[in-house]
Scaffold this motif. Structure first.
Motif, PDB file in Angstrom:
ATOM      1  N   VAL A   1       0.844  -1.206   0.000  1.00  0.00           N
ATOM      2  CA  VAL A   1       0.000   0.000   0.000  1.00  0.00           C
ATOM      3  C   VAL A   1       0.880   1.257   0.000  1.00  0.00           C
ATOM      4  N   HIS A   2       1.869   1.271   0.844  1.00  0.00           N
ATOM      5  CA  HIS A   2       2.802   2.384   0.984  1.00  0.00           C
ATOM      6  C   HIS A   2       3.457   2.708  -0.363  1.00  0.00           C
ATOM      7  N   ASN A   3       3.958   1.700  -1.010  1.00  0.00           N
ATOM      8  CA  ASN A   3       4.659   1.901  -2.282  1.00  0.00           C
ATOM      9  C   ASN A   3       3.693   2.280  -3.401  1.00  0.00           C
ATOM     10  N   GLU A   4       2.469   1.762  -3.332  1.00  0.00           N
ATOM     11  CA  GLU A   4       1.469   2.141  -4.331  1.00  0.00           C
ATOM     12  C   GLU A   4       1.119   3.621  -4.212  1.00  0.00           C
ATOM     13  N   ALA A   5       1.007   4.121  -2.983  1.00  0.00           N
ATOM     14  CA  ALA A   5       0.718   5.542  -2.786  1.00  0.00           C
ATOM     15  C   ALA A   5       1.821   6.403  -3.395  1.00  0.00           C
ATOM     16  N   ILE A   6       3.063   6.025  -3.164  1.00  0.00           N
ATOM     17  CA  ILE A   6       4.191   6.767  -3.728  1.00  0.00           C
ATOM     18  C   ILE A   6       4.153   6.707  -5.252  1.00  0.00           C
ATOM     19  N   SER A   7       3.895   5.521  -5.792  1.00  0.00           N
ATOM     20  CA  SER A   7       3.861   5.336  -7.239  1.00  0.00           C
ATOM     21  C   SER A   7       2.739   6.150  -7.879  1.00  0.00           C
ATOM     22  N   LEU A   8       1.569   6.151  -7.262  1.00  0.00           N
ATOM     23  CA  LEU A   8       0.436   6.907  -7.802  1.00  0.00           C
ATOM     24  C   LEU A   8       0.712   8.408  -7.791  1.00  0.00           C
ATOM     25  N   LEU A   9       1.253   8.906  -6.686  1.00  0.00           N
ATOM     26  CA  LEU A   9       1.572  10.332  -6.612  1.00  0.00           C
ATOM     27  C   LEU A   9       2.607  10.704  -7.675  1.00  0.00           C
ATOM     28  N   THR A  10       3.606   9.852  -7.840  1.00  0.00           N
ATOM     29  CA  THR A  10       4.646  10.097  -8.834  1.00  0.00           C
ATOM     30  C   THR A  10       4.053  10.141 -10.235  1.00  0.00           C
ATOM     31  N   GLU A  11       3.153   9.213 -10.525  1.00  0.00           N
ATOM     32  CA  GLU A  11       2.521   9.159 -11.842  1.00  0.00           C
ATOM     33  C   GLU A  11       1.622  10.370 -12.089  1.00  0.00           C
ATOM     34  N   LEU A  12       0.783  10.690 -11.119  1.00  0.00           N
ATOM     35  CA  LEU A  12      -0.193  11.767 -11.297  1.00  0.00           C
ATOM     36  C   LEU A  12       0.483  13.125 -11.489  1.00  0.00           C
ATOM     37  N   LEU A  13       1.559  13.374 -10.737  1.00  0.00           N
ATOM     38  CA  LEU A  13       2.243  14.659 -10.810  1.00  0.00           C
ATOM     39  C   LEU A  13       3.397  14.660 -11.809  1.00  0.00           C
ATOM     40  N   GLY A  14       3.705  13.508 -12.375  1.00  0.00           N
ATOM     41  CA  GLY A  14       4.847  13.433 -13.268  1.00  0.00           C
ATOM     42  C   GLY A  14       6.145  13.802 -12.560  1.00  0.00           C
ATOM     43  N   ILE A  15       6.319  13.283 -11.352  1.00  0.00           N
ATOM     44  CA  ILE A  15       7.492  13.631 -10.548  1.00  0.00           C
ATOM     45  C   ILE A  15       8.743  13.058 -11.205  1.00  0.00           C
ATOM     46  N   PRO A  16       9.731  13.895 -11.488  1.00  0.00           N
ATOM     47  CA  PRO A  16      10.931  13.405 -12.167  1.00  0.00           C
ATOM     48  C   PRO A  16      11.813  12.575 -11.239  1.00  0.00           C
ATOM     49  N   SER A  17      12.743  11.836 -11.827  1.00  0.00           N
ATOM     50  CA  SER A  17      13.625  10.965 -11.053  1.00  0.00           C
ATOM     51  C   SER A  17      14.579  11.744 -10.167  1.00  0.00           C
ATOM     52  N   THR A  18      14.676  13.060 -10.402  1.00  0.00           N
ATOM     53  CA  THR A  18      15.525  13.917  -9.570  1.00  0.00           C
ATOM     54  C   THR A  18      14.927  14.162  -8.194  1.00  0.00           C
ATOM     55  N   HIS A  19      13.646  13.839  -8.026  1.00  0.00           N
ATOM     56  CA  HIS A  19      12.922  14.120  -6.791  1.00  0.00           C
ATOM     57  C   HIS A  19      12.470  12.828  -6.127  1.00  0.00           C
ATOM     58  N   GLN A  20      12.229  12.917  -4.825  1.00  0.00           N
ATOM     59  CA  GLN A  20      11.777  11.756  -4.067  1.00  0.00           C
ATOM     60  C   GLN A  20      10.563  12.134  -3.223  1.00  0.00           C
ATOM     61  N   VAL A  21       9.628  11.202  -3.100  1.00  0.00           N
ATOM     62  CA  VAL A  21       8.430  11.389  -2.282  1.00  0.00           C
ATOM     63  C   VAL A  21       8.706  10.868  -0.876  1.00  0.00           C
ATOM     64  N   LEU A  22       8.348  11.669   0.122  1.00  0.00           N
ATOM     65  CA  LEU A  22       8.483  11.278   1.522  1.00  0.00           C
ATOM     66  C   LEU A  22       7.139  11.441   2.224  1.00  0.00           C
ATOM     67  N   PHE A  23       6.883  10.570   3.202  1.00  0.00           N
ATOM     68  CA  PHE A  23       5.735  10.713   4.085  1.00  0.00           C
ATOM     69  C   PHE A  23       6.250  11.101   5.468  1.00  0.00           C
ATOM     70  N   LEU A  24       5.795  12.258   5.973  1.00  0.00           N
ATOM     71  CA  LEU A  24       6.216  12.738   7.281  1.00  0.00           C
ATOM     72  C   LEU A  24       4.991  13.010   8.145  1.00  0.00           C
ATOM     73  N   GLN A  25       5.258  13.329   9.404  1.00  0.00           N
ATOM     74  CA  GLN A  25       4.180  13.681  10.325  1.00  0.00           C
ATOM     75  C   GLN A  25       4.395  15.110  10.839  1.00  0.00           C
ATOM     76  N   GLY A  26       3.504  15.562  11.704  1.00  0.00           N
ATOM     77  CA  GLY A  26       3.660  16.873  12.319  1.00  0.00           C
ATOM     78  C   GLY A  26       2.966  18.008  11.599  1.00  0.00           C
ATOM     79  N   GLY A  27       2.322  17.723  10.485  1.00  0.00           N
ATOM     80  CA  GLY A  27       1.613  18.767   9.762  1.00  0.00           C
ATOM     81  C   GLY A  27       2.545  19.747   9.077  1.00  0.00           C
ATOM     82  N   ALA A  28       1.961  20.628   8.273  1.00  0.00           N
ATOM     83  CA  ALA A  28       2.758  21.667   7.626  1.00  0.00           C
ATOM     84  C   ALA A  28       3.424  22.561   8.661  1.00  0.00           C
ATOM     85  N   SER A  29       2.818  22.698   9.820  1.00  0.00           N
ATOM     86  CA  SER A  29       3.405  23.546  10.858  1.00  0.00           C
ATOM     87  C   SER A  29       4.771  23.027  11.295  1.00  0.00           C
TER      88      SER A  29
END
Length: 362
Positions: A48-76
Motif C-alpha cells: 500500500v505504501h509503495n502504491e501511494a508513492i507510485s500513484l503520486l509520482t505518476e499523477l504529478l509526473g514527478i521526475p527521477s531527480t525528486h523523491q516522495v516522503l511521508f512525514l508527520q507533524g503537519g505543515a506547521s
C-alpha cells in the motif's frame, strides 16, 4: 445522508475512497485484520505504501531527480523543519508573504538563521487580498532558498503563476492546493503539503524533494528531523501513520480513475467560475475582497452586508445540508472550500442557495 462538506480542513474525502476503506476496514484483502493492524514492516502494508508513492509520482509526473516522503507533524512542523535543515546563522532565506501561514513559516525560520521578507502584499487593514507580482519581489540571489505558500486558505488568494527565482531553490507549502491541477514539479527544490485538504486525512504530510537539494541538509540535527533519514528508509524509519497513508492511496487511486489531474483541473475551474460568477453578479451583496487575478479556486471568500447576515447565511446553509461555510475566526465572513472531493453539482447547489438568499435578504 451525507452533507455537502465545504470545510477548509480536515476536508471532505471522495466518497469512493471512503467506500473502499469501509469495505476493507475489518478484513484487508483476506488477511483477517484491518490495514491499521498490520505491521508497517509487513509486505501487506508495504505494498500500500509503495502504491501511494507510485500513484503520486505518476499523477504529478514527478521526475527521477525528486523523491516522495511521508512525514508527520503537519505543515506547521515543516515551517521549522525546512530552516532546521537548510538554514544556518550565517545564511539567509527569502520569504514571500501572502498570509497567516507564510507568516508562521517565517517566524520559525528566525530560530536558525536570517529570514528576509522578499515580498509582501499585506494592506493597511493587515489583510492580504492578492499575491505579489514578479516585479515586486526583491530576491536575494545568495539566499539559501525562497519560501512561498501557493494557496492561502484564510484570505482566499492563490498563485496562478509561480514566481521566477533564478537559481535559488524554491520551496512551496502546497497544503491546500496540491493536486488541484498539473504542475511542473521540477521548478521546485521542495514541495510539502498537509494531506487533509486534497490528498487524504489529517496526520500525514507529503514531501516532494529534489535529491541534490536534500543532500545539502544539515547533519547537525537529530536524525528524526533530517529529510535524508526518511529518504534512506522509504519513509519507514519509524512507524508512519499507516491508515492515513492507506487513505491517501485510496484518494490517489480515485484521482487516477476519473482521468487524473487534467480532469480535476477542469472540474475545479468550473466550480470556481460558478461561485465567482454568482459573487460578481451580486457584487453589492456578496462582497469579495480578493483581486480577481489572485482569487483561489480552492477557497472562495466573501462577506455579506452585515455580520448578522453572515451568521444567518451559515445557519440557513446548514439547514439545507451544507456545512463548513463560516470564515476563519480571525477574518470572519464566508469561506467556500472547493477541494477535489467537492463536486461541480455540490457547488451548483450552493450557488442556487445563494441566489435564493439574495432574493430573501437582499
Amino acid at each position: 445522508m451525507r452533507v455537502i462538506n465545504f470545510n477548509a480542513g480536515p476536508a471532505g474525502l471522495p466518497q469512493p475512497a471512503l467506500e473502499r476503506a469501509r469495505e476493507e476496514l475489518l478484513d484487508f484483502q483476506g488477511t483477517g485484520m484491518s490495514i491499521m493492524e498490520h505491521s508497517h514492516r509487513g509486505k501487506e502494508y508495504e505494498a500500500v505504501h509503495n502504491e501511494a508513492i507510485s500513484l503520486l509520482t505518476e499523477l504529478l509526473g514527478i521526475p527521477s531527480t525528486h523523491q516522495v516522503l511521508f512525514l508527520q507533524g503537519g505543515a506547521s512542523q515543516q515551517f521549522a523543519q525546512v530552516p532546521m535543515n537548510f538554514l544556518t546563522p550565517e545564511t539567509s532565506a527569502d520569504y514571500l508573504m501572502t498570509g497567516v501561514w507564510s507568516e508562521k513559516a517565517r517566524d520559525e525560520a528566525k530560530y536558525y538563521g536570517q529570514s528576509r521578507i522578499a515580498a509582501t502584499t499585506i494592506n493597511a487593514d493587515k489583510r492580504y487580498t492578492r499575491v505579489p507580482k514578479q516585479e515586486e519581489m526583491q530576491l536575494d540571489p545568495a539566499a539559501a532558498y525562497v519560501h512561498m505558500t501557493s494557496n492561502n486558505t484564510i484570505y482566499g488568494t492563490q498563485w496562478h503563476t509561480f514566481p521566477e527565482v533564478g537559481s535559488v531553490p524554491l520551496i512551496a507549502d502546497m497544503s491546500s492546493d496540491l493536486l488541484w491541477k498539473p504542475i511542473d514539479v521540477s521548478k521546485f527544490a521542495m514541495i510539502y503539503a498537509g494531506a487533509q485538504k486534497n490528498v487524504g486525512p489529517s496526520g500525514i504530510v507529503l514531501v516532494i524533494i529534489d535529491k541534490g537539494f536534500m543532500a545539502k541538509g544539515s547533519t547537525n540535527i537529530p536524525k528524526i528531523f533530517r529529510y535524508s533519514t526518511y529518504a534512506e528508509n522509504n519513509s519507514l524509519y519509524n512507524t508512519p501513520p499507516t491508515f492515513s497513508i492507506y487513505l491517501c492511496r485510496n484518494v490517489l487511486a480515485w484521482i487516477k480513475s476519473v482521468g487524473g489531474l487534467p480532469q480535476l483541473e477542469r472540474w475545479n475551474r468550473e466550480k470556481g467560475e460558478l461561485l465567482y460568477g454568482m459573487i460578481d453578479r451580486h457584487a453589492d451583496f456578496f462582497r469579495a475582497p480578493v483581486e480577481k487575478g489572485s482569487r483561489s479556486y480552492m477557497n472562495g471568500v466573501f462577506r455579506l452586508p452585515t455580520e448578522a447576515l453572515d451568521e444567518t447565511f451559515v445557519a440557513e446553509a446548514k439547514k439545507a445540508g451544507m456545512v463548513g461555510l463560516k470564515g476563519y475566526r480571525s477574518v470572519g465572513g464566508i469561506r467556500v472550500s472547493m477541494y477535489n472531493a467537492v463536486t461541480v453539482d455540490n457547488v451548483k447547489t450552493l450557488v442556487a442557495f445563494m441566489e435564493q438568499f439574495v432574493k430573501k435578504h437582499g
